[in-house]
Design a protein around this motif. Sequence first.
Motif, PDB file in Angstrom:
ATOM      1  N   VAL A  61       0.840  -1.197   0.000  1.00 22.07           N
ATOM      2  CA  VAL A  61       0.000   0.000   0.000  1.00 22.07           C
ATOM      3  C   VAL A  61       0.873   1.244   0.000  1.00 22.07           C
ATOM      4  O   VAL A  61       2.092   1.169   0.143  1.00 22.07           O
ATOM      5  CB  VAL A  61      -0.953   0.016   1.215  1.00 22.07           C
ATOM      6  CG1 VAL A  61      -1.946  -1.125   1.137  1.00 22.07           C
ATOM      7  CG2 VAL A  61      -0.172  -0.032   2.524  1.00 22.07           C
ATOM      8  N   ARG A  62       0.234   2.390  -0.152  1.00 24.17           N
ATOM      9  CA  ARG A  62       0.946   3.658  -0.314  1.00 24.17           C
ATOM     10  C   ARG A  62       1.915   3.936   0.819  1.00 24.17           C
ATOM     11  O   ARG A  62       3.036   4.372   0.594  1.00 24.17           O
ATOM     12  CB  ARG A  62      -0.079   4.798  -0.434  1.00 24.17           C
ATOM     13  CG  ARG A  62       0.524   6.155  -0.739  1.00 24.17           C
ATOM     14  CD  ARG A  62      -0.545   7.243  -0.672  1.00 24.17           C
ATOM     15  NE  ARG A  62      -0.029   8.511  -1.132  1.00 24.17           N
ATOM     16  CZ  ARG A  62      -0.254   9.025  -2.327  1.00 24.17           C
ATOM     17  NH1 ARG A  62      -1.013   8.365  -3.186  1.00 24.17           N
ATOM     18  NH2 ARG A  62       0.249  10.181  -2.673  1.00 24.17           N
ATOM     19  N   ARG A  63       1.499   3.676   2.038  1.00 19.50           N
ATOM     20  CA  ARG A  63       2.338   4.005   3.197  1.00 19.50           C
ATOM     21  C   ARG A  63       3.573   3.132   3.280  1.00 19.50           C
ATOM     22  O   ARG A  63       4.530   3.458   3.978  1.00 19.50           O
ATOM     23  CB  ARG A  63       1.523   3.890   4.485  1.00 19.50           C
ATOM     24  CG  ARG A  63       0.324   4.823   4.550  1.00 19.50           C
ATOM     25  CD  ARG A  63      -0.317   4.780   5.914  1.00 19.50           C
ATOM     26  NE  ARG A  63       0.558   5.369   6.909  1.00 19.50           N
ATOM     27  CZ  ARG A  63       0.608   6.662   7.202  1.00 19.50           C
ATOM     28  NH1 ARG A  63      -0.154   7.508   6.533  1.00 19.50           N
ATOM     29  NH2 ARG A  63       1.423   7.122   8.122  1.00 19.50           N
ATOM     30  N   GLN A  64       3.572   1.979   2.589  1.00 15.91           N
ATOM     31  CA  GLN A  64       4.719   1.075   2.613  1.00 15.91           C
ATOM     32  C   GLN A  64       5.460   1.050   1.286  1.00 15.91           C
ATOM     33  O   GLN A  64       6.298   0.176   1.059  1.00 15.91           O
ATOM     34  CB  GLN A  64       4.246  -0.345   2.947  1.00 15.91           C
ATOM     35  CG  GLN A  64       3.636  -0.487   4.328  1.00 15.91           C
ATOM     36  CD  GLN A  64       3.098  -1.880   4.552  1.00 15.91           C
ATOM     37  OE1 GLN A  64       2.526  -2.489   3.649  1.00 15.91           O
ATOM     38  NE2 GLN A  64       3.281  -2.397   5.749  1.00 15.91           N
ATOM     39  N   CYS A  65       5.177   1.991   0.398  1.00 13.98           N
ATOM     40  CA  CYS A  65       5.739   1.960  -0.952  1.00 13.98           C
ATOM     41  C   CYS A  65       7.268   2.058  -0.917  1.00 13.98           C
ATOM     42  O   CYS A  65       7.827   3.028  -0.408  1.00 13.98           O
ATOM     43  CB  CYS A  65       5.164   3.090  -1.801  1.00 13.98           C
ATOM     44  SG  CYS A  65       5.710   3.058  -3.526  1.00 13.98           S
ATOM     45  N   PRO A  66       7.966   1.058  -1.492  1.00 16.97           N
ATOM     46  CA  PRO A  66       9.429   1.078  -1.498  1.00 16.97           C
ATOM     47  C   PRO A  66      10.010   1.755  -2.740  1.00 16.97           C
ATOM     48  O   PRO A  66      11.227   1.845  -2.874  1.00 16.97           O
ATOM     49  CB  PRO A  66       9.779  -0.417  -1.492  1.00 16.97           C
ATOM     50  CG  PRO A  66       8.680  -1.039  -2.288  1.00 16.97           C
ATOM     51  CD  PRO A  66       7.437  -0.220  -2.009  1.00 16.97           C
ATOM     52  N   ASN A  67       9.147   2.197  -3.664  1.00 19.25           N
ATOM     53  CA  ASN A  67       9.609   2.759  -4.933  1.00 19.25           C
ATOM     54  C   ASN A  67       9.712   4.282  -4.882  1.00 19.25           C
ATOM     55  O   ASN A  67       8.979   4.937  -4.140  1.00 19.25           O
ATOM     56  CB  ASN A  67       8.668   2.344  -6.066  1.00 19.25           C
ATOM     57  CG  ASN A  67       8.578   0.834  -6.215  1.00 19.25           C
ATOM     58  OD1 ASN A  67       9.600   0.145  -6.180  1.00 19.25           O
ATOM     59  ND2 ASN A  67       7.376   0.311  -6.360  1.00 19.25           N
ATOM     60  N   SER A  68      10.579   4.835  -5.688  1.00 15.37           N
ATOM     61  CA  SER A  68      10.756   6.288  -5.746  1.00 15.37           C
ATOM     62  C   SER A  68       9.830   6.944  -6.753  1.00 15.37           C
ATOM     63  O   SER A  68       9.600   8.148  -6.707  1.00 15.37           O
ATOM     64  CB  SER A  68      12.211   6.627  -6.101  1.00 15.37           C
ATOM     65  OG  SER A  68      12.566   6.054  -7.357  1.00 15.37           O
ATOM     66  N   VAL A  69       9.275   6.175  -7.693  1.00 15.17           N
ATOM     67  CA  VAL A  69       8.414   6.736  -8.735  1.00 15.17           C
ATOM     68  C   VAL A  69       7.018   7.004  -8.186  1.00 15.17           C
ATOM     69  O   VAL A  69       6.510   6.250  -7.358  1.00 15.17           O
ATOM     70  CB  VAL A  69       8.339   5.770  -9.945  1.00 15.17           C
ATOM     71  CG1 VAL A  69       7.732   4.431  -9.541  1.00 15.17           C
ATOM     72  CG2 VAL A  69       7.532   6.385 -11.077  1.00 15.17           C
ATOM     73  N   ASP A  70       6.406   8.096  -8.651  1.00 10.79           N
ATOM     74  CA  ASP A  70       5.058   8.477  -8.230  1.00 10.79           C
ATOM     75  C   ASP A  70       4.165   8.564  -9.469  1.00 10.79           C
ATOM     76  O   ASP A  70       4.325   9.450 -10.309  1.00 10.79           O
ATOM     77  CB  ASP A  70       5.091   9.822  -7.500  1.00 10.79           C
ATOM     78  CG  ASP A  70       3.729  10.191  -6.898  1.00 10.79           C
ATOM     79  OD1 ASP A  70       2.746   9.487  -7.200  1.00 10.79           O
ATOM     80  OD2 ASP A  70       3.670  11.173  -6.136  1.00 10.79           O
ATOM     81  N   ARG A  71       3.225   7.632  -9.594  1.00 15.93           N
ATOM     82  CA  ARG A  71       2.292   7.621 -10.723  1.00 15.93           C
ATOM     83  C   ARG A  71       0.870   7.953 -10.270  1.00 15.93           C
ATOM     84  O   ARG A  71      -0.093   7.663 -10.975  1.00 15.93           O
ATOM     85  CB  ARG A  71       2.301   6.253 -11.408  1.00 15.93           C
ATOM     86  CG  ARG A  71       3.673   5.785 -11.887  1.00 15.93           C
ATOM     87  CD  ARG A  71       3.552   4.471 -12.657  1.00 15.93           C
ATOM     88  NE  ARG A  71       4.868   3.977 -13.074  1.00 15.93           N
ATOM     89  CZ  ARG A  71       5.575   3.083 -12.388  1.00 15.93           C
ATOM     90  NH1 ARG A  71       5.100   2.591 -11.247  1.00 15.93           N
ATOM     91  NH2 ARG A  71       6.753   2.682 -12.829  1.00 15.93           N
ATOM     92  N   SER A  72       0.719   8.550  -9.106  1.00 12.06           N
ATOM     93  CA  SER A  72      -0.603   8.775  -8.546  1.00 12.06           C
ATOM     94  C   SER A  72      -1.448   9.744  -9.350  1.00 12.06           C
ATOM     95  O   SER A  72      -2.672   9.774  -9.204  1.00 12.06           O
ATOM     96  CB  SER A  72      -0.482   9.283  -7.100  1.00 12.06           C
ATOM     97  OG  SER A  72       0.271  10.488  -7.048  1.00 12.06           O
TER      98      SER A  72
END
Length: 258
Positions: free
Chosen positions: A158-169
Amino acid sequence: MAAAKERVRLSDCGISTVRMKRAVTGGLVLEVSGADCSKHADDLAAKMREALADMPVHIARPFKTGEVRVMDLDEAISPVQLAAAIANAGECQAADIKVGEIRQARSGLNSAWVRCPLSAVRKLAAAKRIRVGWASARVEVLAARPMQCYRCLETGHVRRQCPNSVDRSDRCYTCGETGHRASQCRADRPKCPLCADLGRPSDHRLGSKRCTPPKGRKKKPQALPANPRADEPVPASLPVPTGNTGPREAMEVSHSQP
């Protein structure tokens, strides 16, 4: 929680103690066990909403939900009427039902996505049709969706645990562009933003059956903060935790947007 303990007495709700756990979204889940646990959890949630009304927190009564698609609706049916029909057929509360945008299907009639309690989904699946207005509407039970991050759009966290640097929101799920939502998209051809970024065939909508991005190695999720940021949204409900020590009901307390 300090304010809740000062303003709410568990004994007023018929509760002696609660079991606490941290949800994946960062919210705090309070689990009530024992006889009439559902009623006691409802009472505690109501008292906490009233007592903490002046604070930026969100109190919810989580329950297991499922998704269905209701088809063959006429133009006169509104989301409120559809929710009432599902509540009647599924024997649940209309307030626990979420109806999506009613859209025209290829048949020329309308259809709508609906999320409702799992107990209601089972009744709808057995009936296969429900009365909505004058018509007998078809009901299709949808497969459960995988856990998905609304920041990077990948599954498994989920969003709060996202390990990625990319933001596609801010990307449209249909065409992959920014500046609008999928419901407002007017693109002639779909383009999945996730598959396009990963160099995969992308001539489909995000989340469709053709959306099959490669599964990479699982990354260890980031640790959740003890006090979640108030400027990050959290979902309204989570599945009810289950166990083998007797009946339990849960409620979730989480920080919300001011």
